[in-house]
Scaffold this active site. Structure first.
Site, PDB file in Angstrom:
ATOM      1  N   GLU A   1      -3.794  -8.961   0.978  1.00 24.31           N
ATOM      2  CA  GLU A   1      -4.765  -9.046   3.090  1.00 24.31           C
ATOM      3  C   GLU A   1      -6.287  -9.419   2.308  1.00 24.31           C
ATOM      4  O   GLU A   1      -6.662  -8.379   0.842  1.00 24.31           O
ATOM      5  CB  GLU A   1      -4.689  -7.724   3.194  1.00 24.31           C
TER       6      GLU A   1
ATOM      7  N   GLU B   1       1.060  -1.521   0.391  1.00 31.32           N
ATOM      8  CA  GLU B   1      -0.015  -0.120  -0.462  1.00 31.32           C
ATOM      9  C   GLU B   1       0.640   1.648  -0.158  1.00 31.32           C
ATOM     10  O   GLU B   1       0.593   2.502   0.950  1.00 31.32           O
ATOM     11  CB  GLU B   1      -1.162   0.033   0.919  1.00 31.32           C
TER      12      GLU B   1
HETATM   13  C1  GAL Z   1      -3.899  -2.662   5.438  1.00 32.16           C
HETATM   14  C2  GAL Z   1      -2.082  -2.637   5.456  1.00 32.16           C
HETATM   15  C3  GAL Z   1      -1.790  -3.212   6.962  1.00 32.16           C
HETATM   16  C4  GAL Z   1      -3.283  -2.837   8.275  1.00 32.16           C
HETATM   17  C5  GAL Z   1      -4.317  -3.343   7.038  1.00 32.16           C
HETATM   18  C6  GAL Z   1      -5.210  -3.150   9.236  1.00 32.16           C
HETATM   19  O1  GAL Z   1      -4.552  -1.333   4.771  1.00 32.16           O
HETATM   20  O2  GAL Z   1      -1.821  -2.721   4.399  1.00 32.16           O
HETATM   21  O3  GAL Z   1      -0.780  -2.554   7.083  1.00 32.16           O
HETATM   22  O4  GAL Z   1      -2.558  -1.866   8.771  1.00 32.16           O
HETATM   23  O5  GAL Z   1      -4.739  -2.312   6.708  1.00 32.16           O
HETATM   24  O6  GAL Z   1      -6.714  -3.044   8.357  1.00 32.16           O
END
Ligand code: GAL
Length: 849
Positions: free
Chosen positions: A521, A446
């Site tokens: 993710e 990100e």
């Molecule tokens: C994502 C990010 C992670 C963490 C996560 C929490 O966007 O890449 O590092 O912050 O959100 O939901």
């Protein structure tokens, strides 16, 4: 680079280790670490002093020239590495929740006195740091040796020019976390292992071997070993390079010899380096895979004038990896859906200090759940993680950065990007490219400049030039933007954080229809173990979150919703759940620091909503200091959704799990919804023997059984689950009696007295029958008799300010954990006792191996 390459180019890899103190490799000698045979632990007997910001918030001025030999060390603390100076706290409410409310900012100085025998004179002496947080500057005997700012990478310093053989030397290390920023708890200090490496002047260079398996057939694998040899003498030498291959067992002991590579001779100029490329065929290779992670070790010898001058060990494995846009990921030709978890590097109560025993416990729990892949979010991992992944059978998404040129925080990687990104990427690939577990390189997560076409290509090309056998990916929070801008063209695999639903559009775009996509993710479900709320998912008095697994931030979803989405796109590679374990920092949704709420979201309407939430949170100042994202809590106790993932990821293992607990004296006659996770497809729920009906799950649509209208009555709740009409698994929860005793369970009965091996002791607050009493939070006091010590305690409560080193801690929802170890080099046994007022105490005895 292209998928074709992956499908044809059968990569392989290794596990890095080294023999200690042996100049000649003896078969059956356990390899402690990849690399030069004479590599010794350099962890013990350091001195430490902290300047700048102190634990209590005061500032202590840093004297000048602490690297000087004459520095007064009278008040310095003696310690052994790995060391995280911040984990002992104290937690301070005014510190940022995103970094765990721990005082990790400061200037840390480490010094070590050591002697290298005169008989080693003429050798090259190096010190290898697996990681030092952050901005490391290294000095020997007052002389500046070098620097490595990025705290997550491993690096080598050459001590030879300033070393005094046969006399005392002083190595000094200055670390500075004041000039570093993070969105999670980074830890502080020399938090990974350090090694002293001795070689002859002609030797295999740092991470100087690279093993690939360009062609794997059924009965044979081509093995290609590249060996870089350094000549630190002032004349040209002729070096003969030979490599033998051995099978290697789980303890890193080489076994049967299985082949030798063709010998090659290098002519290396004074102070020069040359590379040998040698080949061999390995007959009937035992492939590395997730169930049978077979490994080999390549033992390379360098000879000059007929004498062996260097021995270097490179563990590796033989496997093929293939990424397809329509048929997912193939390991050794067979489809493996990625059931992954993202994890940060801290080990809960132990902080960032690496401990193999604690990491092994974590990976064991993930494996049991069916997790088959780890994403090292968002930084290079400790080498131990890769060694464990190699041995236990995990695939690893090996990640470099959380920021590039444009930072997410003022003082993050953006500060050093221009000068260091190439060096950091090369260090990462050279260290990790022989590990069979590593199957994807990730250049970022990100990153705000994720649409930068030129930069994406530049970074991806660096990785490819160092290792063309694995694909390069990047985790996008704006996958639409990444693809529209064209930046994704430079990647081999598209990493999508959360926004899977855009997939159909990209499947028909000619630029991307052939690009495999992975959920880098997913989910981000939040919950607190053992808490169940009926009106609101969030309790802003206790700062806990309900465990019905239906709470998540705006960009997240429940595991069920994600499974449903994955089922819609079976051609994708799989997912990485955010996160396997709770971690220190980022206590979303109770984080009152602006970055976590604001730094990613590009949608202005979302921003306004988040800003309002932030203002509200800042007023109430929540004590939350660790995350709620984990499938498993910070202490290592599974939350309910552990069984959701296990049911889905291991469909052949009979699983049934009821939630919530059944102690609701205040809700007699009121509704308490009951949910069941199961690997079956149907279930019948019984309350006190009376059926509450049979429910079915529709494949691909439902991922839990729900009885939403159960009217609470104390007693026994039982589910009988079925699969394809046959009885499959059952679970029972009972209303417990009052807490009367402590139940203790150690995860083992024996431990090594090596300062590393740990025993994890779970205490359950129990009733007379031995049932764990939910919602019981009595203070538990631990004590120890004999040759052991209590390292830390935890209970998984994200709001607790009790220091992790405390031997007293309240249970949290019936459970508390003690982490103990044997005193170093002691024999015998020790007994750990747990007491709590009004409860029958418990004790357990551990034998020292
Ligand atoms: C994502 C990010 C992670 C963490 C996560 C929490 O966007 O890449 O590092 O912050 O959100 O939901």
């Amino acid at each position: 680079m292209n998928k074709k390459m992956f499908s044809l180019n059968k990569s392989l890899t290794l596990l890095l280790c080294l023999t200690v103190g042996l100049s000649v490799f003896a078969q059956h000698t356990t390899i402690k670490r990849m690399g030069a045979a004479d590599t010794q632990s350099f962890d013990d007997n350091w001195l430490f002093s902290r300047f700048g910001s102190q634990a209590d918030g005061l500032v202590k001025e840093e004297p000048k020239n602490l690297e000087a030999v004459s520095t007064n060390e009278a008040n310095w603390e003696k310690l052994n590495l790995p060391h995280d100076w911040a984990i002992k706290g104290p937690f301070r409410i005014e510190l940022r929740g995103e970094t765990g409310k721990l005082p990790w900012k400061g200037i840390g100085w480490y010094r070590k006195h050591f002697t290298v025998p005169a008989s080693d004179s003429g050798k090259q002496i190096f010190v290898d740091f697996d990681g030092a947080m952050a901005n490391a500057k290294i000095y020997l005997n007052g002389n500046y040796v070098g620097t490595w700012p990025y705290g997550y990478n491993s690096f080598r310093m050459n001590l030879t020019p300033f070393l005094k053989f046969g006399q005392e030397n002083i190595l000094a290390v200055r670390l500075d976390t004041e000039n570093w920023d993070s969105r999670w708890y980074p830890g502080a200090g020399i938090y990974r292992h350090v090694w002293l490496v001795k070689t002859n002047p002609v030797h295999v260079g740092h991470w100087g071997t690279y093993i690939t398996t360009p062609n794997i057939r059924k009965d044979a694998a081509d093995i290609r070993v590249m060996v870089k040899v350094d000549n630190a003498t002032d004349k040209t030498v002729k070096a003969v390079v030979t490599t033998d291959l051995y099978e290697m067992d789980i303890h890193n002991t080489p076994k049967t010899k299985v082949g030798s590579l063709i010998t090659s001779t290098l002519e290396i100029k004074a102070n020069g380096t040359e590379e040998a490329e040698t080949h061999s065929v390995l007959n009937n290779p035992k492939l590395w895979d997730l169930k049978t992670p077979n490994r080999y070790v390549a033992q390379t010898k360098v000879s000059v004038d007929g004498k062996v001058v260097d021995t270097y060990n490179t563990p590796f494995g033989v496997r093929t990896i293939e990424f397809t846009p329509r048929n997912g990921f193939l390991l050794n030709g067979k489809r493996v859906e990625i059931f992954g978890t993202c994890n940060h590097h801290d080990l809960g109560a132990l902080g960032a200090a690496i401990n193999t025993s604690a990491l092994k416990r974590q990976l064991g729990m993930l494996k049991e759940m069916g997790c088959n892949s780890l994403r090292t979010s968002h930084n290079p991992p400790a080498p131990e993680l890769l060694e464990l992944a190699d041995k236990m059978g995990f695939l690893v998404w090996d990640e470099a950065f959380d920021a590039w040129k444009i930072g997410k925080k003022k003082l993050d990687y953006n500060l050093i990007f221009v000068e260091w990104h190439e060096k950091d990427l090369i260090a990462l690939t050279h260290r990790d490219r022989n590990n069979p577990s590593v199957f994807i390189w990730s250049i970022g997560n990100e990153v705000p400049d994720q649409q930068n076409v030129k930069l994406t290509k530049e970074l991806a090309d660096i990785m490819r030039s160092e290792d063309p056998t694995r694909p390069v990916s990047n985790g996008y929070n704006d996958p639409d933007g990444g693809r529209s801008s064209g930046a994704v063209v430079a990647l081999d695999v598209m990493g999508v954080n959360y926004f899977f639903d855009q997939q159909p559009k990209w499947d028909v775009d000619p630029r991307y229809e052939k690009k495999p996509t992975i959920g880098s993710e997913t989910a981000s479900t939040v919950s607190s173990r053992g808490e169940y709320f009926f009106d609101d998912k969030y309790n802003k008095t206790t700062w806990q979150i309900s465990s019905y697994d239906d709470a998540f931030p705006g960009w997240g979803c429940s595991p069920d919703i994600q499974f449903r989405t994955n089922a819609k796109y079976p051609h994708l590679l799989g997912e990485y759940v955010w996160t396997g374990f709770d971690y220190l920092g980022e206590p979303t949704p109770y984080n009152s620091d602006e970055t976590n709420l604001l730094n990613f979201r590009t949608d202005p309407s979302k921003q306004a909503e988040l800003e309002a939430k932030l203002a509200e949170l800042q007023k109430s100042n929540p004590p939350s200091r660790s995350s709620y994202f984990g499938i498993i809590d910070l202490a290592g106790f599974p939350k309910d959704r552990y069984y959701s993932y296990k049911s889905h990821w291991r469909p052949d293992v009979p699983t049934a799990h009821i939630l919530p607990h059944w102690n609701w004296s205040e809700r007699v006659g009121k509704v308490v919804p009951v949910h069941v996770y199961t690997s079956g497809d149907e279930g019948e729920l019984f309350l006190n023997g009376k059926s509450l009906g049979r429910k079915k799950m529709e494949a691909g649509k439902d991922f839990r059984l729900m009885w939403e209208d159960v009217v609470y009555a104390p007693g026994e709740l039982k589910v009988v689950c079925y699969k394809k009409g046959k009885k499959w698994a059952t679970d029972v929860v009972k209303t417990t009696g009052a807490a009367t005793k402590i139940k203790m369970a150690a995860d083992r009965t024996e431990v090594l007295a090596d300062d590393v091996d740990l025993v994890f002791i779970t205490v359950d607050i129990s009733d007379n029958e031995g049932l764990m009493v939910p919602r019981s939070n009595p203070l538990v006091k631990f004590s120890i008799e004999g040759a052991g010590e209590i390292v830390a305690t935890d209970n998984g409560d994200a709001t607790s300010f009790v220091p992790f080193q405390s031997t007293e801690r309240p249970a949290y929802n019936g459970k508390v954990l003690a982490i103990v170890k044997a005193k170093k080099e002691q024999k015998g046994q020790f007994t750990v006792k747990a007491e709590s007022e009004g409860l029958q105490a418990a004790a357990t005895t551990i034998r020292i191996k």
